[in-house]
Design an enzyme around this catalytic site. Structure first.
Site, PDB file in Angstrom:
ATOM      1  N   GLN A  38      31.035  43.806  46.431  1.00  0.00           N
ATOM      2  CA  GLN A  38      32.471  43.527  46.422  1.00  0.00           C
ATOM      3  C   GLN A  38      33.304  44.623  45.746  1.00  0.00           C
ATOM      4  O   GLN A  38      34.351  44.996  46.248  1.00  0.00           O
ATOM      5  CB  GLN A  38      32.724  42.186  45.743  1.00  0.00           C
ATOM      6  CG  GLN A  38      34.175  41.776  45.758  1.00  0.00           C
ATOM      7  CD  GLN A  38      34.391  40.465  45.038  1.00  0.00           C
ATOM      8  OE1 GLN A  38      34.107  39.409  45.575  1.00  0.00           O
ATOM      9  NE2 GLN A  38      34.876  40.545  43.823  1.00  0.00           N
ATOM     10  N   GLU A  86      42.217  44.520  47.036  1.00  0.00           N
ATOM     11  CA  GLU A  86      42.643  44.915  45.685  1.00  0.00           C
ATOM     12  C   GLU A  86      43.060  46.381  45.631  1.00  0.00           C
ATOM     13  O   GLU A  86      43.165  46.952  44.549  1.00  0.00           O
ATOM     14  CB  GLU A  86      41.532  44.634  44.680  1.00  0.00           C
ATOM     15  CG  GLU A  86      41.165  43.168  44.642  1.00  0.00           C
ATOM     16  CD  GLU A  86      40.270  42.800  43.472  1.00  0.00           C
ATOM     17  OE1 GLU A  86      39.848  43.679  42.715  1.00  0.00           O
ATOM     18  OE2 GLU A  86      40.000  41.602  43.335  1.00  0.00           O
ATOM     19  N   GLU A 112      28.304  43.057  37.543  1.00  0.00           N
ATOM     20  CA  GLU A 112      28.821  41.685  37.496  1.00  0.00           C
ATOM     21  C   GLU A 112      28.154  40.838  38.570  1.00  0.00           C
ATOM     22  O   GLU A 112      27.918  41.323  39.683  1.00  0.00           O
ATOM     23  CB  GLU A 112      30.341  41.760  37.720  1.00  0.00           C
ATOM     24  CG  GLU A 112      31.066  40.429  37.686  1.00  0.00           C
ATOM     25  CD  GLU A 112      32.576  40.646  37.892  1.00  0.00           C
ATOM     26  OE1 GLU A 112      33.118  41.694  37.459  1.00  0.00           O
ATOM     27  OE2 GLU A 112      33.205  39.775  38.515  1.00  0.00           O
ATOM     28  N   ASP A 126      30.624  36.109  36.173  1.00  0.00           N
ATOM     29  CA  ASP A 126      31.960  35.701  36.653  1.00  0.00           C
ATOM     30  C   ASP A 126      31.822  34.312  37.273  1.00  0.00           C
ATOM     31  O   ASP A 126      32.121  33.296  36.642  1.00  0.00           O
ATOM     32  CB  ASP A 126      32.470  36.752  37.642  1.00  0.00           C
ATOM     33  CG  ASP A 126      33.743  36.341  38.364  1.00  0.00           C
ATOM     34  OD1 ASP A 126      34.379  35.354  37.948  1.00  0.00           O
ATOM     35  OD2 ASP A 126      34.117  36.988  39.371  1.00  0.00           O
ATOM     36  N   LYS A 178      39.045  34.771  33.275  1.00  0.00           N
ATOM     37  CA  LYS A 178      40.125  34.616  34.251  1.00  0.00           C
ATOM     38  C   LYS A 178      40.827  33.297  33.952  1.00  0.00           C
ATOM     39  O   LYS A 178      40.251  32.220  34.208  1.00  0.00           O
ATOM     40  CB  LYS A 178      39.546  34.548  35.672  1.00  0.00           C
ATOM     41  CG  LYS A 178      38.884  35.830  36.179  1.00  0.00           C
ATOM     42  CD  LYS A 178      38.130  35.523  37.466  1.00  0.00           C
ATOM     43  CE  LYS A 178      37.798  36.774  38.264  1.00  0.00           C
ATOM     44  NZ  LYS A 178      36.876  36.449  39.388  1.00  0.00           N
ATOM     45  N   ARG A 225      42.737  38.429  39.699  1.00  0.00           N
ATOM     46  CA  ARG A 225      42.109  37.886  40.888  1.00  0.00           C
ATOM     47  C   ARG A 225      42.414  38.801  42.069  1.00  0.00           C
ATOM     48  O   ARG A 225      43.253  39.691  41.992  1.00  0.00           O
ATOM     49  CB  ARG A 225      42.632  36.472  41.202  1.00  0.00           C
ATOM     50  CG  ARG A 225      42.471  35.441  40.111  1.00  0.00           C
ATOM     51  CD  ARG A 225      41.057  35.284  39.605  1.00  0.00           C
ATOM     52  NE  ARG A 225      40.037  35.030  40.605  1.00  0.00           N
ATOM     53  CZ  ARG A 225      39.347  33.902  40.723  1.00  0.00           C
ATOM     54  NH1 ARG A 225      39.589  32.896  39.907  1.00  0.00           N
ATOM     55  NH2 ARG A 225      38.390  33.770  41.629  1.00  0.00           N
ATOM     56  N   SER A 226      41.754  38.532  43.201  1.00  0.00           N
ATOM     57  CA  SER A 226      42.024  39.374  44.374  1.00  0.00           C
ATOM     58  C   SER A 226      43.415  39.086  44.950  1.00  0.00           C
ATOM     59  O   SER A 226      44.040  39.954  45.541  1.00  0.00           O
ATOM     60  CB  SER A 226      40.941  39.185  45.432  1.00  0.00           C
ATOM     61  OG  SER A 226      40.685  37.821  45.648  1.00  0.00           O
ATOM     62  N   LYS A 263      40.027  44.302  33.880  1.00  0.00           N
ATOM     63  CA  LYS A 263      39.714  44.579  35.295  1.00  0.00           C
ATOM     64  C   LYS A 263      40.862  44.017  36.129  1.00  0.00           C
ATOM     65  O   LYS A 263      41.109  42.810  36.080  1.00  0.00           O
ATOM     66  CB  LYS A 263      38.392  43.878  35.632  1.00  0.00           C
ATOM     67  CG  LYS A 263      37.992  43.902  37.085  1.00  0.00           C
ATOM     68  CD  LYS A 263      36.751  43.021  37.320  1.00  0.00           C
ATOM     69  CE  LYS A 263      36.408  43.005  38.806  1.00  0.00           C
ATOM     70  NZ  LYS A 263      35.437  41.959  39.176  1.00  0.00           N
TER      71      LYS A 263
HETATM   72  C1  2PG Z   1      36.067  38.945  41.140  1.00  0.00           C
HETATM   73  C2  2PG Z   1      37.521  38.864  41.555  1.00  0.00           C
HETATM   74  C3  2PG Z   1      38.255  40.137  41.266  1.00  0.00           C
HETATM   75  P1  2PG Z   1      38.251  37.086  43.316  1.00  0.00           P
HETATM   76  O1  2PG Z   1      35.175  38.506  41.850  1.00  0.00           O
HETATM   77  O2  2PG Z   1      35.780  39.386  40.029  1.00  0.00           O
HETATM   78  O3  2PG Z   1      37.608  41.262  41.817  1.00  0.00           O
HETATM   79  O4  2PG Z   1      37.632  38.511  42.917  1.00  0.00           O
HETATM   80  O5  2PG Z   1      39.577  36.991  42.639  1.00  0.00           O
HETATM   81  O6  2PG Z   1      38.333  37.089  44.809  1.00  0.00           O
HETATM   82  O7  2PG Z   1      37.286  36.058  42.778  1.00  0.00           O
HETATM   83 MG    MG Z   2      33.582  38.881  40.272  1.00  0.00          MG
END
Ligand code: 2PG
Ligand code: MG
Length: 416
Positions: free
Chosen positions: A156, A198, A278, A305, A328, A357-358, A379
């Protein structure tokens, strides 16, 4: 002490053109308004199953304008813990589906903004209280894949961490060079196909490993030394790759057991200057995360995460899985719970990274959390698109405001 006079919700739009919730909180004394605060809920694409649930935006906005407004009015805005406790009580569900995590996080953050505005201090200072603080070390995406680029590559996030930078602003300068160099390399080979969710380049690679080689090439093209000035951070987001007991690397046409994926990642760690990985395994695969941390935890930052979903309780039960936590706020719903997760991480000897977040917006609250709580790393995606740049630029303003009062930039301390 300023009290909450009004809470308002509205529908706004995020960086993917999807609706989301904005909350606005008005505070004052008596009936006189003194200050207001505003915040917008972000949204993920690769979400962990344990995340607090966001609900339909219209319903979430109604919740802000109705029950949440009713519950918070007349409360002191300075007591974040009491405000968040009231939100939790009003919601009354384990996964926050009644009020909606999107409604709750927007309100929780807007209250913090309103309190800082009433005190006439910047938001980071409210969180720092009297502690001295440092700017966080950024993890910045250069190539985006996985759920953020329709699975064009399986990984990702291919990110850089400027481990040799002496300051936040220097880390951004280096990243600008690397981002430009990476784009020029892709253009030269006819592989430049726009950007992912992103802002990282949408990668037209033939294998997942090609992304690592290209990243090292871009760092060198920027006249920086891979592994000394700049390290690589990956978000495998492996929950997205897991089906029927195996991890599927579609681009590489391989389907791997956890043990085989462990070996593939280990090979990459040997061949590339990787400093952080991650979600190397799926959210339920604690044994694989524990085995990976046992082998690589001394030399690598291993970040949970989807595995932790910003839950203090999950961090306390990690039992040797990972050594770092992504924070987050919208994964858990309130600021108080996010801070509790950071406290749990510190108590366990884990590091943390505040993360966007994305799906994002112009909201820059998370930069203030990273600075004020002293989390050390941040991040927010790539080095393009204003929902990302707004946050890097806010960091520059805070760096300037802190000046010589800042603690040393943590880069060297974290990764040398
Ligand atoms: C992640 C986030 C940010 P998402 O996985 O860490 O890159 O992605 O907000 O889509 O969960
Ligand atoms: Mg992640």
């Amino acid at each position: 002490m300023a009290k909450i006079l009004d809470v308002k919700g509205r529908r706004v739009w995020d960086s993917r053109g999807r609706a989301t919730v904005e909350a606005e909180v008005v505070v004052g004394r008596g009936t006189t308004a003194l200050a207001r605060g505003r915040a917008i809920a972000p949204a993920g694409a690769s979400t962990g199953s344990g995340e607090a649930k966001s609900i339909d935006v219209a319903a979430a906005v109604q919740n802000v304008n109705g029950p949440i407004r009713g519950a918070l009015r007349a409360m002191s805005v300075a007591n974040q813990a009491a405000l968040d406790a009231r939100l939790l009580e009003l919601d009354g569900t384990a996964d926050k589906h009644r009020l909606g995590a999107n409604a709750m996080v927007a309100v929780s953050l807007a209250c913090a903004h309103a309190d800082a505005a009433a005190q006439k201090i910047p938001l980071w200072k409210k969180f720092a209280r009297d502690r001295r603080v440092a700017l966080p070390l950024p993890q910045i995406q250069i190539f985006g894949g996985g759920a953020h680029a329709r699975g064009r590559v399986d990984l990702q996030d291919y990110m850089v961490v400027c481990i040799g930078a002496g300051s936040f602003s220097e880390a951004l300068e280096w990243t600008a060079e690397i981002y430009a160099a990476a784009g020029a390399r892709l253009a030269k080979r006819g592989l430049l196909a726009g950007v992912a969710d992103e802002g990282g380049y949408w990668p037209a690679f033939r294998t997942n490993e090609e992304g690592l080689a290209e990243l090292v090439g871009a760092i060198a093209d920027a006249r920086l030394e891979p592994g000394v000035d700049v390290g690589i951070a990956l978000d495998i987001a492996a929950t997205q790759l897991y089906r029927d007991g195996r991890y599927h690397l579609a681009l590489d046409k391989r389907s791997l057991s956890a043990r085989e994926l462990h070996a593939v990642l280990g090979g990459w760690v040997e061949r590339y200057p990787i400093v952080s990985i991650e979600d190397p395994f799926a959210e339920h695969d604690a044994p694989a995360l524990q085995a990976f941390t046992r082998e690589f935890g001394e030399r690598l930052q291993i970040v949970g995460d989807d595995f932790f979903v910003t839950s203090a309780e999950r961090v306390r039960k990690a039992n040797g899985a990972c050594n770092s936590v992504l924070l987050k706020p919208n994964q858990v719903g309130t600021l108080t719970e996010t801070e509790a997760c950071w406290d749990a991480a510190r108590a366990a000897g884990y590091r943390a990274i505040v993360s966007a977040r994305s799906g994002e917006t112009e909201d820059v609250s998370i930069v203030h959390l990273a600075v004020g709580w002293g989390v050390g790393q941040l991040k927010v995606g790539s080095f393009a698109r204003s929902e990302r740049m707004a946050k890097w630029n806010e960091g520059l303003r805070i760096e300037e405001a802190l000046g010589a009062k800042a603690l040393p930039f943590p880069a060297g301390k974290l990764f040398k």
